[in-house]
Design an enzyme around this catalytic site. Structure first.
Site, PDB file in Angstrom:
ATOM      1  N   CYS A   1      64.295  76.162  62.073  1.00  0.00           N
ATOM      2  CA  CYS A   1      64.268  76.502  63.807  1.00  0.00           C
ATOM      3  C   CYS A   1      65.393  75.717  64.343  1.00  0.00           C
ATOM      4  O   CYS A   1      65.557  75.883  65.455  1.00  0.00           O
ATOM      5  CB  CYS A   1      62.993  75.364  63.845  1.00  0.00           C
TER       6      CYS A   1
ATOM      7  N   HIS B   1      59.543  80.552  71.300  1.00  0.00           N
ATOM      8  CA  HIS B   1      60.248  80.192  70.253  1.00  0.00           C
ATOM      9  C   HIS B   1      60.858  81.174  69.147  1.00  0.00           C
ATOM     10  O   HIS B   1      60.312  81.121  67.753  1.00  0.00           O
ATOM     11  CB  HIS B   1      59.540  79.024  69.442  1.00  0.00           C
TER      12      HIS B   1
END
Lengths: 424, 712
Positions: free
Chosen positions: A85, A378
């Site tokens: 991430c 995201h």
């Protein structure tokens, strides 16, 4: 190291406006635009670095593809980084090390992910059968091996799901958020309220053109895609509270509504040494002061920021109160709230950070002031880069000095970057 | 002078390297042929070699062809025939060598070069992008005269030969291998080795005659029997006449040479070829086409005075402002040729339209195999769009293609000066507004220039580069470089209303309007002009330009040149009635959804004079002589310096019939006397606007022609 400029594509929900645009195209669009906005030319770059998680099959080393597609001369190298991430931040960190140590003057650092295009796979058993079939020589062999296929062999394995599961803890990302929600006793209502705030702040930010300055429109067959499309207007507590827990049907509190969205997008920053920018009279968006990466328990990966932020502050001898604004990636409402609670807890801080007192609460009005990944989405490889771009614009626009962006990282890590608007 | 180098190795493989000293390319001249003859005689006599490989010492060039300059000088059929026969004889001797011969080709192999390769037993080509194979003679108004029409048909059959020879099409190595011209296609770096291996594998036995080509059913039905062939040839002839309007004799001559020679023995066939070729070589059409070719090549060379001493960074970022048809076309052309383009428009719908159109052209290029998918992806990514001036600090060169209004262009120039670096050049794609006027308020007038493209940009080869009063040489040079790099032929002109092309086009279009106003049948007018050889009639051209634009330009010209550009009153009336041309679907023709739907019946009669007739020739004179008249002024005012600039611009920019060489070559052929006389008559009987100009009268008095000062 200074940021000259940057740009990102709109962030669009899974299987919507940008689902047909390959990741490298998204990256190219963001990179070309950030070069133009930074008033530098592709051939001036020393390196191109892009963060990406899913490694689209058509573009191994996607950074190189993006660089060449953006008109960067062949002789200038490019590499792709992955820190799950935080991949879009890792590219900035790698650029930082090169520029601060004098090994480079000008680097394009980005992040890109098209989650809509993560492939579907065959199961291992089906794959074996396909391989047998390809190697069959005679007709009889082919027939026999074809007959070995069962219906379930044709059911795809969803690459996206596989990617979101941590192989060490055996939990998928949502399940790690459930762990934190339970341990920190973060109620469903508190999570939903946090989510609603994210939507409201994002909606306000769109209304006041906060994102327009960082977005480059993408032309698709349906015209220009100009805005993030995850921001549900008029999101309400009522709607949020209707959703069923997704990861733990029985005792869970984490829903699709209080988690980040699955999204496509790319972001890119152009970074240079302060001297280079000054000498050339280039625009300066802001400064990357320092960064930290810290590891933690994979099954509590959402606490990453709670480790990374103190580590970062410590490096510069700063306190939470010294920081004007924060961006903590909203992977899950539960996870952000857990971080806030952890840092405000004397017990947690002394057990985990070996400090005597609580580090302190991050003031709500300084956190994610334009909303976060719950509303915006995201795109894993791009988010870290987007957070830096957004906070730098915000620091500059508000005339503030210091900001921190932080992310939790699947697999159990935290990332935090210290940014300032002042290049002295 | 020696250009052919023979060596024989231990395996008795002879290699003949063609390397013309002091030249970039290999060309075949009479001296080269003589030298080849000597070598062939030697090889025959000594019998040392058992295989001969012919190759080139030039990079990316095998043999570019016969020397065109020599062909241009041949003005009588006898000399032409001598030239044909000499080449044929020597290539025949090459073909008749008792040892196998191999042409190893890694580059340009055209015309006479391919004919020489065809005289070998075998051809090996490479897959390099630089390989160009073809017989482009018809493009110069001649036909292959050294056996090409006969040997190619015998090698690959009639249809494939016609396809290559009648169009003058050029193909690459892979294609040449596919259709059977080449025996092998190998990677460029392995050519020498592969040619040697091939030679060794031949083991010295002689091998000649037609290769065992695998024939398809169509081959047998169409090519192997006289009935099939006669159908094939008559169809091809019809096609040619349809495509050329009968103005170009070379394709017909080539067709006949192939038809009449196909089943004969080689010597008779070569005689037939020579006869046809020697008819074509001295023809006026061929001279005009060759002249135009050289003019075009010449125009792409930077004049010496403009060359810069220091090497500087090439411009690579270009901003295009205005995403209309022209802006979009320019963007596509730039991106395709390696420039990054920042396309700006204040209206996003125009940006979308421009990108879609550019994508359509790219897809077409992919379909036509002009570019690979990968090249196209890179090209497309060179384009970015913006609604504001963001990113213009990186822009080296701005091309403005906004509406044709002085104040708007000046405003855009001001914005560009405010948002770009001081070195950035501002080029206006104006079609008629003087550059000096656009630049009049600029801070850096030396950086302002005109760069006028023609519609459609991807097809029209001409650009006018217009030097304003203050435009610097460096600005001209940089603009010139861009024009050439995107494959355009630039003509540099001085500033003035309409510059070169539109100033000459205006009297022509205006006269067409006068003719139909007088009652001349519009469709008849179109037919006469098409028959003359123009690619489209004047009324269709006005449709394309747009009535309002034509009218506006006309008024502007009238302001500048008064009675010589007297305006026909018809156009403003038509505009008032709602006719705008193609853009609103209603012009002299009707259009729907971008397609033409036939002549507009409302445009039939503009006068009650029934059956108004003028001889065809007079129609053409009325249309063209005012153009020639104006051209004499253009030369006198030094808008351009040379008559060839005028001809080149009119052929490349408006499609003036190439076989006529251009309007001034045409005037020379007709005779200046006759042009002046005719203008005189028209002045007396029709209007003052036909009055011959002083420079034209002077030419007549002094007995000058437009081109007779040209050194040969």
């Amino acid at each position: 190291m200074v940021v000259l400029g940057g740009a990102r594509t709109p962030f669009t929900k899974f299987a919507t406006s940008l689902s047909s645009v390959p990741a490298y195209e998204l990256g190219t669009i963001a990179m070309k635009e950030s070069l133009y906005r930074s008033e530098v030319k592709p051939y001036e770059l020393d390196e191109v670095i892009f963060g990406n998680v899913a490694s689209p099959p058509e573009s191994a080393n996607i950074a190189r593809v993006i660089a060449l597609m953006s008109g960067v001369p062949e002789k200038i190298p490019a590499f792709t980084v992955s820190r799950n991430c935080a991949s879009g931040m890792e590219s900035i960190a790698d650029a930082f090390i090169r520029i601060v140590s004098g090994r480079a003057n000008l680097i394009a650092a980005g992040g890109v992910e098209n989650m809509s295009r993560i492939p579907l796979f065959f199961s291992d058993s089906a794959k074996g059968k396909w391989q047998n079939l390809f190697m069959a020589k005679t007709f009889a062999q082919k027939f026999k091996r074809l007959a070995a296929f069962k219906f379930r062999d044709f059911l795809p394995v969803v690459g996206l799901e596989v990617g979101l599961k941590d192989i060490i803890s055996g939990l998928n990302m949502g399940e790690t958020a459930e762990v934190l929600a339970k341990e920190f006793h973060i109620s469903r209502r508190r999570q939903d309220e946090f989510a609603l705030e994210s939507y409201r702040k994002a909606e306000r930010a769109v209304f006041s053109n906060r994102f327009k300055r960082e977005i480059v429109p993408v032309l698709t067959k349906d015209g220009f895609v100009k805005e993030d499309n995850g921001i549900r207007k008029n999101q309400s507590m009522e709607a949020l509270s209707k959703l069923k827990p997704y990861f733990d049907r029985k005792f869970g509190t984490v829903t699709a509504g209080n988690s980040s969205q699955i999204t496509d997008g790319a972001s890119c920053l152009i970074l240079s040494s302060n001297e280079f920018a000054k000498k050339r009279g280039l625009p300066i968006l802001g400064v990357i002061e320092e960064f930290s990466f810290v590891g933690c328990d994979p099954s509590r990966m959402g606490l990453g920021p709670a480790y990374a932020i103190p580590n970062l502050l410590n490096k510069r001898g700063l306190k939470i109160s010294d920081i004007d604004i924060f961006e903590i990636n909203e992977a899950f409402a539960a996870q952000v709230l857990a971080c806030i609670d952890a840092l405000s807890s004397k017990k947690w801080c002394s057990e985990n950070l070996s400090i005597d007192d609580a580090l302190g609460a991050i003031p709500e009005d300084k956190l994610n002031i334009n909303g976060g990944a719950i509303a915006l989405g995201h795109p894993v490889g791009a988010s870290g880069n987007r957070l830096v771009l957004t906070i730098l614009h915000e620091l500059k626009a508000r005339g503030l000095n210091l900001g921190i962006t932080s992310l939790c990282i699947g697999g159990g890590q935290g990332a935090a970057f210290l940014l300032s608007s002042d290049s002295k | 002078m020696s250009c052919l180098h023979l060596s024989i190795n231990n395996d008795r493989i002879a290699t003949l390297i063609f390397d013309l000293p002091g030249e970039k390319v290999n060309k075949i001249s009479m001296e080269v042929l003589d030298e080849l003859q000597i070598i062939i005689d030697e090889l025959k006599k000594e019998a040392r070699a058992k295989v001969l490989i012919i190759t080139s010492g030039k990079k990316d060039i095998f043999i570019a062809g016969a020397d065109l300059k020599l062909i241009e000088l041949v003005s009588d059929p006898e000399t032409a025939k001598k030239g044909c026969v000499k080449g044929q004889k020597i290539f025949q001797a090459l073909a008749g060598l008792p040892i196998p011969t191999i042409a190893a080709i890694d580059g340009v192999c055209l015309g006479g070069g391919l004919e020489m390769a065809l005289a070998c037993n075998h051809r090996i080509v490479t897959d390099s992008k630089k390989v160009q194979i073809g017989l482009p003679e018809v493009r110069f108004g001649i036909i292959p005269g050294w056996g090409g029409t006969q040997r190619l048909t015998r090698l690959v059959g009639i249809r494939k030969s016609l396809d290559l020879i009648l169009s003058g099409k050029i193909i690459d190595g892979k294609k040449a291998f596919k259709i059977g011209i080449a025996d092998r296609c190998v990677p460029s770096s392995l050519l020498a080795q592969e040619a040697m291996n091939f030679a060794l594998s031949l083991k010295g036995e002689s091998w000649g005659g037609e290769k065992g080509r695998r024939k398809t059913l169509t081959d047998i039905l169409l090519e192997d029997n006289p009935i099939g062939r006669s159908i094939l040839f008559s169809q091809a002839e019809k096609m040619i006449l349809k495509n050329t309007g009968g103005h170009y004799p070379a394709p017909i001559a080539a067709l006949r040479a192939i038809r009449d020679g196909y089943k004969r023995n080689i010597q008779e066939a070569l005689d037939i070829e020579a006869a046809h070729c020697s008819d074509c070589v001295p023809s006026k059409v061929s001279k005009n086409l060759i002249k135009l070719y050289f003019m075009g090549e010449n125009a792409k060379k930077m004049p010496d005075i403009m060359k810069s001493a220091q090497t500087e960074r090439k411009l690579d970022d270009i901003g295009v402002i205005g995403a209309g048809i022209m802006g979009g076309g320019i963007t596509h052309a730039l991106a395709r040729n390696g420039y990054r383009v920042r396309l700006k428009d204040i209206d996003e719908t125009y940006l979308i339209k421009a990108i879609r159109e550019s994508d359509r052209l790219f897809n077409y290029l992919k379909k036509e195999k002009k570019n690979t998918q990968e090249e196209i992806a890179l090209s497309k990514n060179r384009i970015s769009t913006t609604l504001g001036y963001e990113g213009f600090k990186s822009i080296d060169f701005v091309i403005e293609a906004v509406v044709e209004k002085l104040d708007i262009k000046q405003a855009v120039l001001k914005e560009v000066e405010e948002t770009t670096l001081p070195s950035t050049i501002f080029a206006s794609n104006t079609s008629s507004i003087p550059i000096t006027r656009i630049a009049s308020n600029a801070r850096r007038q030396e950086n302002v220039i005109g760069l006028h493209f023609f519609n459609p940009v991807h097809r029209m080869p001409l650009v006018e580069i217009i030097k304003g009063e203050k435009t610097s040489d460096e600005t001209v040079r940089k603009t010139f470089e861009i024009a050439v790099r995107i494959g355009k032929t630039p003509v540099v002109c001085k500033d003035g209303p309409g510059f070169l092309v539109n100033r000459l086009l205006m009297p022509y279009l205006n006269e067409a309007m006068f003719l139909i106003e007088e009652g001349f049948e519009p469709l008849m007018l179109e037919r006469i002009v098409l028959k003359f050889g123009m690619p489209m009639g004047p009324l269709r051209l006005i449709d394309e330009v747009g009535f309002d634009v034509a009218c506006h330009a006309g008024e502007f010209m009238y302001e500048s040149f008064s009675e010589r550009m007297e305006i026909c009153k018809l156009l403003p009336i038509l505009i008032k009635d709602g006719f705008m041309g193609r853009k609103n679907g209603m012009g002299f023709y009707l259009y729907k959804d971008g397609k033409e739907k036939g002549f507009n019946p409302e445009m039939k009669n503009f006068s009650n004079r029934k059956g108004y007739e003028i001889a065809n020739e007079d129609v053409i004179n009325r249309l063209l002589y005012p153009m020639i008249n104006e051209a004499s002024m253009i030369l006198d005012e030094k808008i351009v310096e040379r008559a060839e600039d005028v001809d080149l611009a009119m052929v490349y920019g408006t499609g003036f019939p190439p076989f006529l060489g251009g309007p001034l070559s045409y005037a020379d052929d007709v005779g200046i006397d006759k042009v002046v006389e005719c203008l005189d008559n028209m002045q007396k009987s029709i209007s003052e606007r036909f009055r011959p100009t002083e420079p034209l009268l002077k030419m007549k008095r002094d007995g000058y022609k437009f081109f007779n000062k040209r050194d040969k």
